[in-house]
Scaffold this active site. Structure first.
Site, mmCIF file in Angstrom:
data_model
loop_
_atom_site.group_PDB
_atom_site.id
_atom_site.type_symbol
_atom_site.label_atom_id
_atom_site.label_comp_id
_atom_site.label_asym_id
_atom_site.label_seq_id
_atom_site.Cartn_x
_atom_site.Cartn_y
_atom_site.Cartn_z
ATOM 1 N N SER A 167 0.629 -0.959 -0.155
ATOM 2 C CA SER A 167 -0.048 0.099 0.038
ATOM 3 C C SER A 167 0.725 1.431 0.201
ATOM 4 C CB SER A 167 -0.925 -0.267 1.013
ATOM 5 O OG SER A 167 -1.984 -1.267 1.642
ATOM 6 N N ASP B 34 7.517 -9.269 10.703
ATOM 7 C CA ASP B 34 7.325 -10.454 10.783
ATOM 8 C C ASP B 34 7.245 -10.430 11.916
ATOM 9 O OD1 ASP B 34 8.681 -12.971 10.892
ATOM 10 O OD2 ASP B 34 10.679 -12.653 10.551
#
Length: 797
Positions: free
Chosen positions: A250, A322
């Protein structure tokens, strides 16, 4: 002859009757945008004005009535989409599409989203405002399920409509959280590469953070506080068969008053999601005496993930942190029911599930769990070999308050109330972008972050038995990256690496600096931004990196080996400004050459399967420029030619020649005919579009489109041997919210508001979207009423 005429007349009458019947049947399946209906549970009459693009503007006396009406109108346009997305986490796609989706169902069931949902719902306060409004929304959906027509997809699959519940809302959010994760594509692959080839090869990949690239800068005012290969292959197979889109990346930026022409905040946001039909967002404007939002909703989720009102606006991008790790477990040599930990042997937990399969008997399967999560061995043939691999995912580990966060940000009155809701987002990791009418701009990276021991990399399969590669602690939200009213007067995110507040790097799968560099370059250069120039920036198709990369690589070409025509074209490439316009041929040669360079560099060591897997990762996008600039390294030499040691120069020259030959074969010898519009196309696929005879009725497109991967107008694709770039993901909406003229803020959807192929709003925005156009997000009631295309009134029963 008379008898023949009579027979023909009878046949003609029958054909006419069938045609009339078919016409009436199709008409009965269309969404109903006008008239009067009763809605059980409604306390007051509620009115829905549909504008010319089918977007509902809902006016109600209270929030419960507004959300009840939202549920109904959302369902009549998107029930098929709601049905599919709620089935993913529960492993119920095979029930619709047959045994081809078994592997996908097994994989998602093993993630434990459905179990986590059940635990979350059991702990909910059913009297909370969040739950009450969610239930009102569900009541609206279920009223349509009971009384509305079945979508045509239900007829074609033989499905019956069924009620929706809180469980479906949470399972949808869980699916969204998983598609944001990137570790499932990357960690096992990198581990295999390291095990097969060694650390030298890993060191020549863009695995770790590059401090020379553009990072997102943090800013806080002083004293201000703030609340293995087989694994990868199976995951790709499971995700490739999903009939609904995945979240990819995005852009967003929020410009402070000091840098705008009218002295008011402007917010821009274009979340990048896999293209599908229907598109992912459902727009709706809700207005009550105490609540108003113009928002973008996921199928089956009541609260908008992107929204604005007259006081504040917010958008999202993927954080790319992560939050999913793999652990190698050790099974007891004499008792296969136990696995090793630092404190002794523990029992595997065994979970058995049953999957219904269309036109076949149900399939039962069992998988194991450890303290880290599901062991993927044996789940749809995901892992071979003796070493159990468990998946540890943040979303299912800790208490789930994501829906409370969505309620909180959609009901916040100011920046303080907004920020207070953000720590409740533990996963997926999101960059939350904020701007308001008072002039505040802010960015927060929201996720439950954790600290690992020094020297432990989460990019590889970790040791699950030693206890030495476990998280040390969870970070407090105040240690998350953020910037609030920074002195450079804007915030932005392009899924790139954030700087640190906690004095440590935040492990992640960040995208390269390309878009970030261009966004910063454009924002820094201008102090009089307005709605029009911001909208134009969202459509920017200039790469900030590729021209410099080409300039460097061209230096390596041996001009004595080039034809006169090639020399002319090389000069053209030298002068390329990096723009991806439809009639330009420079992008076509650049990407053909890039693919061949990647193939000639990596495939000899990795093999075809692992090379194709790497092409699907965010790591590959970072590798292109970073790796090409590496003058020497292990990857350049072709291991299949032991008597020759290839260099970067050899690979570049070979790749350019192969690209030239392939383009000549495809489009002829004239380079001016190698235009970008011939290779870069966008089609919005519906699940039924895979059937060729149904494709033209359900799919939208294909269209030639400008833009490319990792430019601001990020219409991305995966490299393959075809040399054609079928766009797979891109802006799922483009929104520009201007607080100097809030009622004339603008937006666009990729196809249309409705997911019903018989609705006039199924694809009525597609041409405007492809042309870079926008339409108004109306909030003025008088304008809405006078320009409404239709009106639907709900009365209490």
């Amino acid at each position: 002859m008379k008898k023949l005429k009579k027979v023909l007349l009878v046949l003609a009458g029958l054909v006419l009757l069938i045609a009339i019947g078919l016409f009436l049947f199709v008409q009965s399946l269309k969404p109903d945008y006008s008239g009067k209906k009763t809605l059980p549970g409604l306390s007051n009459e509620t009115t829905v004005f549909f504008d010319q693009y089918g977007i509902p503007h809902i006016y109600a006396e209270n929030e419960a009535d507004a959300f009840r009406a939202l549920g109904y109108v959302h369902a009549q346009d998107r029930l098929w989409q709601m049905e599919l997305i709620r089935r993913v986490a529960k492993g119920k796609l095979s029930e619709v599409f047959g045994s081809d989706l078994l592997e996908t169902d097994k994989f998602f069931l093993s993630l434990g989203i459905d179990e986590h949902t059940a635990q979350t719902i059991a702990e909910l306060d059913m009297e909370s405002d969040m739950v009450k409004l969610s239930q009102a929304y569900l009541d609206g959906i279920n009223t349509f399920v009971d009384n509305g027509p079945k979508p045509v997809e239900f007829y074609l699959t033989g499905l019956e409509k069924e009620h929706f519940s809180l469980e479906d809302i949470y399972n949808t959010v869980g699916y969204m959280a998983f598609t944001f994760a990137q570790a499932h594509k990357t960690d096992p692959l990198l581990t295999n590469i390291r095990n097969q080839l060694g650390e030298e090869y890993i060191n020549d990949l863009a695995v770790y953070s590059d401090t020379s690239t553009v990072w997102i800068k943090n800013f806080r005012e002083p004293g201000v506080d703030s609340i293995s290969s087989t694994v990868t292959a199976s995951v790709f197979r499971a995700l490739d068969k999903l009939p609904i889109p995945q979240f990819e990346g995005s852009n967003s930026w929020v410009i402070a008053p000091e840098k705008t022409k009218n002295g008011k905040v402007i917010l821009a946001n274009d979340p990048h999601i896999g293209f599908a039909q229907p598109s992912v967002w459902y727009e709706a404007h809700l207005s009550t005496p105490t609540y108003e939002k113009y928002g973008y909703h996921l199928a089956g989720v009541p609260f908008p993930l992107l929204a604005h009102d007259r006081n504040l606006a917010y958008g999202l991008t993927m954080f790319q942190n992560d939050d999913l790790n793999f652990y190698g477990e050790v099974t007891h040599t004499s008792d296969s029911t136990k696995y090793k930990t630092e404190e002794g042997w523990l029992d595997y937990e065994y979970v058995t599930k049953e999957i219904k399969v269309k036109d076949a008997e149900p399939v039962s399967f069992t998988y194991k769990k450890t303290r880290h999560g599901p062991v993927l061995n044996g789940i749809a043939k995901q892992i071979t070999g003796d070493g159990p691999i468990a998946m540890d995912w943040m979303y299912t580990k800790i208490r789930n308050e994501v829906m409370h966060a969505l309620y909180g940000i959609s009901h916040a009155a100011d920046i303080n109330g907004f920020e207070e809701a953000l720590p409740k987002i533990h996963a997926p990791g999101l960059n939350v972008m904020y701007g308001d009418a008072k002039g505040n701009v802010a960015w927060w990276a929201t996720a439950k972050l954790f600290q690992m021991p020094d020297s432990v990399s989460t990019k590889f399969v970790l040791n699950g038995a030693s206890g030495e590669e476990e998280p040390i602690r969870y970070l407090d939200f105040s240690e998350n990256p953020s910037a609030i009213n920074p002195p450079w007067h804007y915030v932005y995110s392009a899924n790139n690496q954030p700087d640190s507040i906690a004095g440590m790097l935040y492990p992640g799968y960040y995208l390269p600096e390309n878009r970030a560099k261009r966004i910063v370059q454009l924002l820094d250069a201008k102090d009089d931004w307005d709605k029009e120039s911001t909208a134009e920036m969202a459509l920017d198709v200039t790469s900030s990196v590729n021209p410099d990369l080409i300039t460097e690589l061209i230096k390596l070409l041996d001009v004595s080996n080039l034809s006169e025509e090639q020399l002319i074209y090389v000069d053209s490439l030298k002068n390329w400004d990096g723009r991806y316009s439809l009639k330009s041929s420079n992008p076509t040669l650049f990407h053909r050459s890039t693919y061949h360079m990647l193939k000639n560099t990596l495939e000899d060591e990795l093999g075809e399967e692992q090379f194709n897997q790497l092409l699907s990762t965010h790591l590959l996008k970072r590798q292109i420029a970073w790796g090409a600039k590496m003058k020497s390294g292990k990857w350049w030499d072709n291991v299949n030619t032991p008597d020759i040691v290839e260099t970067r120069d050899d690979v570049v020259l070979k790749s350019f020649a192969e690209a030239w030959i392939s383009l000549t074969n495809d489009f002829g010898p004239d380079p001016s005919q190698w235009t970008w519009d011939k290779v870069h196309t966008l089609e919005h696929p519906h699940p039924f579009g895979k059937v060729e005879s149904l494709r033209k009725y359900f799919n939208v497109g294909p269209y030639p489109v400008n833009g490319s991967q990792e430019v601001i107008n990020n219409l991305t694709f995966q490299y393959d041997s075809t040399g054609y770039y079928k766009v797979s993901s891109g802006p799922s909406t483009r929104r520009i919210v201007d607080f100097s003229d809030i009622e004339n803020s603008i937006s666009i959807l990729p196809t249309g508001q409705s997911g019903n192929p018989f609705s006039k709003h199924y694809k009525d925005q597609a041409e405007l979207y492809n042309d870079g156009g926008y339409r108004k997000m109306m909030m003025n009631r008088q304008e809405i009423e006078t320009t409404a295309e239709s009106v639907l009134k709900f009365a209490k029963k």
